[in-house]
Design an enzyme around this catalytic site. Structure first.
Site: not given
Ligand code: F6R
Length: 614
Positions: A100, A487, A510
């Site tokens: 791993n 989120e 903007h």
């Protein structure tokens, strides 16, 4: 990311290894394989896709024996094919290896092996390790010495486990760097190896963790640890108190659903024993920073990734407002490649659920080298981040989070950050007792308030039906709820595959305003705080351009309600704590949208729970 399991003892190794791999499924993977040693021969089975494919293969061609290793792979070097799945064999077939992490100089080593006549089967870096161990075992005449010598030639961050077919009863495991952890589970007449604790919790709770540069020599009767140069290391076993049942779905359709609904409990557990309302104090026993050190800080760097980075942005608002210390929030992957200014008045805060995210671990290591203390906000006990946190750890105590998309841990991260900000504010004289008590009371009310939000799910089912064919969605918030817009967008895109963007609402004019039309639902977080009026104008701007507004508001709100198309109410708390409540509807929205669209909620495509590679 990749999962590792090893076993030696008297049980059927296949069962132990496969059940361990099952417990690691949440990490995300694209192929799996096992090798069982029996009568001097390896029985190797590998397959692409879910673990059920490997199990199917094992039904057709069963393996038997009392010693084995298994692996779930998340491809880094070489495509997703059976040949690239682990375990990998050395040329003679004497040695099998699972790995791993990333072996940085594998091409250089591979080149040398090819020149020496080795023929490669796969495109993986792990196969190079198998051949290297074989070469060094031949040269030294001994498997353990060969293992050590091979590992000394590897640069990178790896967790490696190997077996030799002429050394029955022996498993060798090693950890190099920070990319992959190794935990050894201690049993009676049997021992276990795993990349993560859940893989072995059904069998034992007594574990030892390998540190960077350590090897474990594991037999059924004993576990011995040493450094790469052969120096013995004595390690103290630890007891893990997780209940394996806590990791099961508990009646929910998905882990993500269960974890969203667990938030009242997980937030309570984060707060548990850390609040003294009467005394107006926060108790952080695991903080290893003295009051004097806390007073001396003049700059905080928060490092994190993904959802944890959003929690870091919320933490910045909390710390700046409550403790008046400058805070910068960095993506772990960016921090490591710039030249940040670290000095004796700097504190690093690393926020990570798994504690194994390599992009977060490397900045922590950089801080350590610069003599800057690091405080960890971590969920997984004993993880690498927890061990690297020399300034102490605030454990979230949220229990295992299995769904790839993070939910309960996010709210706990915000709560833990609030506790730290209050503590810092108290020590630095920014907060009086009365203010502290007000915050502590508000924190204690959060679990119940989250519970209130969780009682209304019908609205999300309706929204999921309404937006099932939507291609894009915009999320807007201001101030401390701007990270919640980010989120909300991340949650929606990662599990429902609807394209979503989060923006500070003031930024809309903007650029993103160009996107708004009848096809673009816009989620606006507009709770009562000092930027509420500004949010109200943003809602109006969206409506004027034909957009559809889904507003997250406080109970009893009327101004936004009169303008929005859909209104979702959350209870009122102190503005600085509002993210803990405003994020919950967005978690539910993304969950129900993903469900309605038939997506794999718990294991979204291309994602892994714990990202241990760069
Ligand atoms: C998103 C998500 C990821 C993680 C990120 C960091 O839902 O879960 O963005 O937040 O990979 O992981 P940890 O917190 O384990 O360091």
């Amino acid at each position: 990311m990749c999962g590792i399991v090893g076993y030696v003892g008297s049980r059927e190794a296949t069962e132990v290894v496969v059940s361990g791999l099952q417990r690691l499924e949440y990490r995300g993977y694209d192929s799996a394989g096992i090798a069982i040693l029996n009568g001097g021969e390896f029985q190797i089975r590998r397959s692409v896709g879910k673990l059920s494919h490997l199990q199917q293969r094992l039904q057709e061609a069963p393996t038997h024996g009392h010693q084995g290793i298994g692996h779930t792979r998340w491809a880094t070097h070489g495509g997703v094919t059976e040949v690239n799945a682990h375990p990998h064999r050395s040329a003679s077939g004497d040695i099998v290896v699972i790995q791993n992490g990333i072996f940085e100089n594998y091409l250089e080593q591979k080149g040398r092996l090819i020149e020496a006549g080795v023929v490669f089967e796969s495109q993986t870096d792990t196969e190079v390790i198998a051949h290297l161990i074989e070469r060094e075992t031949r040269a030294s005449g001994d498997f353990l010495s060969g293992f050590r010598r091979a590992l000394q030639q590897i640069r990178g961050g790896n967790a490696i486990v190997a077996m030799h077919r002429r050394q029955p009863g022996l498993l060798l495991a090693a950890r190099l760097g920070n990319a992959g952890g190794i935990v050894i589970g201690l049993g009676e007449g049997e021992n276990f190896i795993a990349s993560d604790i859940p893989a072995i919790l059904d069998y034992t709770q007594r574990v030892i963790f390998l540190e960077d540069g350590e090897i474990a020599i594991v037999t059924a009767e004993a576990v011995r640890c040493e450094r790469l140069d052969g120096t013995p290391v004595s390690k103290q076993p630890q007891t893990i108190r997780w209940d394996p049942v806590a990791a099961a779905k508990g009646g929910y359709k998905h882990f993500m659903q269960k974890e969203i609904f667990e938030q009242p409990r997980s937030i309570t557990d984060t707060l548990h024993d850390r609040i003294d309302v009467e005394g107006g104090r926060v108790i952080l026993d695991d903080l290893r920073l003295s009051d004097e050190q806390l007073r001396a800080i003049d700059k905080i760097y928060i490092v994190a990734c993904g959802t944890a980075w959003h929690a870091g942005l919320v933490a910045k608002f909390l710390i700046e407002a409550l403790a008046r210390v400058r805070v910068e929030v960095d993506y772990g992957s960016e921090f490591r490649y710039r030249d940040p200014i670290l000095d004796e008045r700097t504190l690093m805060i690393a926020i990570t659920q798994s504690g194994e995210t390599v992009d977060t671990l490397v900045p922590m290591e950089l801080a350590r080298q610069a003599g800057v203390p690091c405080l960890g906000i971590v969920n997984v006990v004993g993880s690498q981040a927890a061990r690297l946190s020399d300034g102490g750890v605030i454990y979230l105590n949220a229990g295992p989070e299995i769904a790839v998309a993070s939910t309960k841990v996010f709210t706990c991260m915000v709560v833990a950050a609030a506790l730290f900000a209050l503590k810092l504010g108290e020590v630095r004289g920014c907060l009086d007792r009365a203010t502290l008590r007000t915050y502590l009371q508000a924190l204690l009310a959060l679990p119940n308030q989250v519970g209130t939000i969780l009682q209304q799910t019908a609205i999300y089912e309706q929204l999921a039906e309404r937006y099932r064919h939507t291609r894009d969605m915009l999320f807007l918030g201001r101030g401390i709820n701007y990270p919640i817009a980010l989120e909300g967008a991340l949650k929606l895109k990662e599990i429902s595959y609807i394209h979503a963007e989060g923006y500070p609402a003031g930024e809309m004019k903007h650029g993103p305003i160009a996107l708004i039309d009848e096809e673009m639902p816009v989620v606006c977080i507009a709770v009562r705080d000092h930027v509420y009026d500004k949010m109200l104008s943003n809602v109006e701007q969206v409506k004027t351009r034909g957009g559809e507004v889904i507003a997250i508001v406080n109970q009893g709100d009327s101004a936004v309600r009169s303008k929005a198309d859909v209104v979702i109410e959350v209870p009122e708390t102190l503005p600085l704590l509002s993210p803990v409540l405003t994020v919950v509807p967005l978690q539910l929205l993304s969950y129900y949208c993903a469900l309605r669209r038939g997506a794999d909620v718990d294991q979204p495509r291309n994602l892994a729970k714990s990202v241990t590679v760069e």
